[in-house]
Design a protein around this motif. Structure first.
Motif, PDB file in Angstrom:
ATOM      1  N   LYS A  26       0.358  29.061  26.079  1.00  0.00           N
ATOM      2  CA  LYS A  26      -1.102  29.174  26.168  1.00  0.00           C
ATOM      3  C   LYS A  26      -1.514  29.601  27.571  1.00  0.00           C
ATOM      4  O   LYS A  26      -0.770  29.437  28.526  1.00  0.00           O
ATOM      5  CB  LYS A  26      -1.766  27.829  25.858  1.00  0.00           C
ATOM      6  CG  LYS A  26      -1.395  27.209  24.534  1.00  0.00           C
ATOM      7  CD  LYS A  26      -2.115  27.883  23.424  1.00  0.00           C
ATOM      8  CE  LYS A  26      -1.805  27.174  22.108  1.00  0.00           C
ATOM      9  NZ  LYS A  26      -2.584  27.662  21.032  1.00  0.00           N
ATOM     10  N   SER A  27      -2.719  30.131  27.679  1.00  0.00           N
ATOM     11  CA  SER A  27      -3.284  30.470  28.984  1.00  0.00           C
ATOM     12  C   SER A  27      -4.793  30.290  28.924  1.00  0.00           C
ATOM     13  O   SER A  27      -5.351  30.010  27.870  1.00  0.00           O
ATOM     14  CB  SER A  27      -2.946  31.913  29.362  1.00  0.00           C
ATOM     15  OG  SER A  27      -3.740  32.806  28.607  1.00  0.00           O
ATOM     16  N   GLY A  28      -5.416  30.485  30.043  1.00  0.00           N
ATOM     17  CA  GLY A  28      -6.869  30.384  30.105  1.00  0.00           C
ATOM     18  C   GLY A  28      -7.548  31.722  29.942  1.00  0.00           C
ATOM     19  O   GLY A  28      -8.690  31.894  30.356  1.00  0.00           O
ATOM     20  N   ALA A  29      -6.871  32.674  29.331  1.00  0.00           N
ATOM     21  CA  ALA A  29      -7.417  34.025  29.204  1.00  0.00           C
ATOM     22  C   ALA A  29      -8.753  34.050  28.473  1.00  0.00           C
ATOM     23  O   ALA A  29      -9.665  34.771  28.872  1.00  0.00           O
ATOM     24  CB  ALA A  29      -6.407  34.935  28.513  1.00  0.00           C
ATOM     25  N   LYS A  30      -8.891  33.269  27.416  1.00  0.00           N
ATOM     26  CA  LYS A  30     -10.145  33.274  26.659  1.00  0.00           C
ATOM     27  C   LYS A  30     -11.294  32.717  27.486  1.00  0.00           C
ATOM     28  O   LYS A  30     -12.405  33.244  27.468  1.00  0.00           O
ATOM     29  CB  LYS A  30      -9.985  32.487  25.365  1.00  0.00           C
ATOM     30  CG  LYS A  30      -9.096  33.173  24.354  1.00  0.00           C
ATOM     31  CD  LYS A  30      -8.966  32.355  23.095  1.00  0.00           C
ATOM     32  CE  LYS A  30      -7.990  33.016  22.138  1.00  0.00           C
ATOM     33  NZ  LYS A  30      -7.794  32.252  20.922  1.00  0.00           N
ATOM     34  N   CYS A  83      -5.168  26.514  30.299  1.00  0.00           N
ATOM     35  CA  CYS A  83      -5.503  26.586  28.874  1.00  0.00           C
ATOM     36  C   CYS A  83      -6.491  25.476  28.518  1.00  0.00           C
ATOM     37  O   CYS A  83      -6.571  24.444  29.185  1.00  0.00           O
ATOM     38  CB  CYS A  83      -4.237  26.486  28.026  1.00  0.00           C
ATOM     39  SG  CYS A  83      -3.294  24.964  28.226  1.00  0.00           S
ATOM     40  N   GLU A  84      -7.247  25.714  27.472  1.00  0.00           N
ATOM     41  CA  GLU A  84      -8.270  24.750  27.061  1.00  0.00           C
ATOM     42  C   GLU A  84      -7.665  23.410  26.640  1.00  0.00           C
ATOM     43  O   GLU A  84      -8.277  22.362  26.824  1.00  0.00           O
ATOM     44  CB  GLU A  84      -9.111  25.343  25.949  1.00  0.00           C
ATOM     45  CG  GLU A  84      -9.932  26.531  26.423  1.00  0.00           C
ATOM     46  CD  GLU A  84     -10.745  27.189  25.339  1.00  0.00           C
ATOM     47  OE1 GLU A  84     -10.736  26.724  24.193  1.00  0.00           O
ATOM     48  OE2 GLU A  84     -11.406  28.192  25.657  1.00  0.00           O
ATOM     49  N   TYR A 131       2.319  22.538  31.335  1.00  0.00           N
ATOM     50  CA  TYR A 131       1.870  22.156  29.996  1.00  0.00           C
ATOM     51  C   TYR A 131       1.462  23.392  29.199  1.00  0.00           C
ATOM     52  O   TYR A 131       1.863  23.586  28.059  1.00  0.00           O
ATOM     53  CB  TYR A 131       0.714  21.162  30.111  1.00  0.00           C
ATOM     54  CG  TYR A 131       0.135  20.684  28.802  1.00  0.00           C
ATOM     55  CD1 TYR A 131       0.555  19.484  28.250  1.00  0.00           C
ATOM     56  CD2 TYR A 131      -0.840  21.406  28.128  1.00  0.00           C
ATOM     57  CE1 TYR A 131       0.020  19.017  27.050  1.00  0.00           C
ATOM     58  CE2 TYR A 131      -1.381  20.959  26.931  1.00  0.00           C
ATOM     59  CZ  TYR A 131      -0.952  19.767  26.402  1.00  0.00           C
ATOM     60  OH  TYR A 131      -1.475  19.322  25.213  1.00  0.00           O
ATOM     61  N   CYS A 132       0.656  24.251  29.826  1.00  0.00           N
ATOM     62  CA  CYS A 132       0.183  25.468  29.153  1.00  0.00           C
ATOM     63  C   CYS A 132       1.340  26.434  28.891  1.00  0.00           C
ATOM     64  O   CYS A 132       1.463  26.981  27.795  1.00  0.00           O
ATOM     65  CB  CYS A 132      -0.883  26.151  29.993  1.00  0.00           C
ATOM     66  SG  CYS A 132      -2.398  25.179  30.180  1.00  0.00           S
ATOM     67  N   ASP A 133       2.190  26.623  29.908  1.00  0.00           N
ATOM     68  CA  ASP A 133       3.317  27.545  29.776  1.00  0.00           C
ATOM     69  C   ASP A 133       4.260  27.125  28.657  1.00  0.00           C
ATOM     70  O   ASP A 133       4.728  27.959  27.879  1.00  0.00           O
ATOM     71  CB  ASP A 133       4.101  27.642  31.084  1.00  0.00           C
ATOM     72  CG  ASP A 133       3.358  28.404  32.161  1.00  0.00           C
ATOM     73  OD1 ASP A 133       2.401  29.140  31.822  1.00  0.00           O
ATOM     74  OD2 ASP A 133       3.730  28.252  33.337  1.00  0.00           O
ATOM     75  N   LEU A 145     -16.113  33.771  30.948  1.00  0.00           N
ATOM     76  CA  LEU A 145     -16.736  33.731  32.267  1.00  0.00           C
ATOM     77  C   LEU A 145     -17.110  35.131  32.731  1.00  0.00           C
ATOM     78  O   LEU A 145     -18.230  35.370  33.180  1.00  0.00           O
ATOM     79  CB  LEU A 145     -15.799  33.083  33.285  1.00  0.00           C
ATOM     80  CG  LEU A 145     -16.237  33.161  34.746  1.00  0.00           C
ATOM     81  CD1 LEU A 145     -17.532  32.376  34.952  1.00  0.00           C
ATOM     82  CD2 LEU A 145     -15.144  32.656  35.654  1.00  0.00           C
ATOM     83  N   LEU A 146     -16.191  36.073  32.596  1.00  0.00           N
ATOM     84  CA  LEU A 146     -16.472  37.444  33.015  1.00  0.00           C
ATOM     85  C   LEU A 146     -17.579  38.075  32.184  1.00  0.00           C
ATOM     86  O   LEU A 146     -18.404  38.826  32.713  1.00  0.00           O
ATOM     87  CB  LEU A 146     -15.197  38.290  32.941  1.00  0.00           C
ATOM     88  CG  LEU A 146     -14.118  37.923  33.957  1.00  0.00           C
ATOM     89  CD1 LEU A 146     -12.851  38.712  33.674  1.00  0.00           C
ATOM     90  CD2 LEU A 146     -14.596  38.122  35.379  1.00  0.00           C
ATOM     91  N   ASP A 147     -17.626  37.746  30.900  1.00  0.00           N
ATOM     92  CA  ASP A 147     -18.681  38.277  30.038  1.00  0.00           C
ATOM     93  C   ASP A 147     -20.044  37.711  30.445  1.00  0.00           C
ATOM     94  O   ASP A 147     -21.059  38.378  30.307  1.00  0.00           O
ATOM     95  CB  ASP A 147     -18.384  37.976  28.576  1.00  0.00           C
ATOM     96  CG  ASP A 147     -19.250  38.801  27.645  1.00  0.00           C
ATOM     97  OD1 ASP A 147     -19.360  40.029  27.881  1.00  0.00           O
ATOM     98  OD2 ASP A 147     -19.813  38.237  26.699  1.00  0.00           O
TER      99      ASP A 147
END
Length: 64
Positions: free
Chosen positions: A37-41, A13-14, A31-33, A46-48
């Motif tokens: 939160k996750s790094g999905a955004k 996550c950011e 920490y993210c869990d 990145l994929l975009d």
């Protein structure tokens, strides 16, 4: 078959990336869990960058 590379930390996550005191990858994921939160955004951005507008359902071949 799809072959994909794995990049450690790609789904962090950011918020944890901004935490310079967390240097252990397992602690970073925890920490993210704990915060839901996750790094999905970040992964979506990145994929975009790699394929703007998302996948077009086309197969790309390395050979002509």
């Amino acid at each position: 078959m799809i072959i994909t590379p794995t990049v450690e930390g790609l789904l962090l996550c950011e918020e944890v990336i901004a935490q310079k005191s967390i240097v252990d990858i397992e602690r970073a994921y925890t920490y993210c869990d704990e915060r839901g939160k996750s790094g999905a955004k970040a992964l979506e951005r990145l994929l975009d960058t790699l394929e703007p507008g998302g996948p077009r359902e086309r197969c790309r071949s390395a050979t002509p």
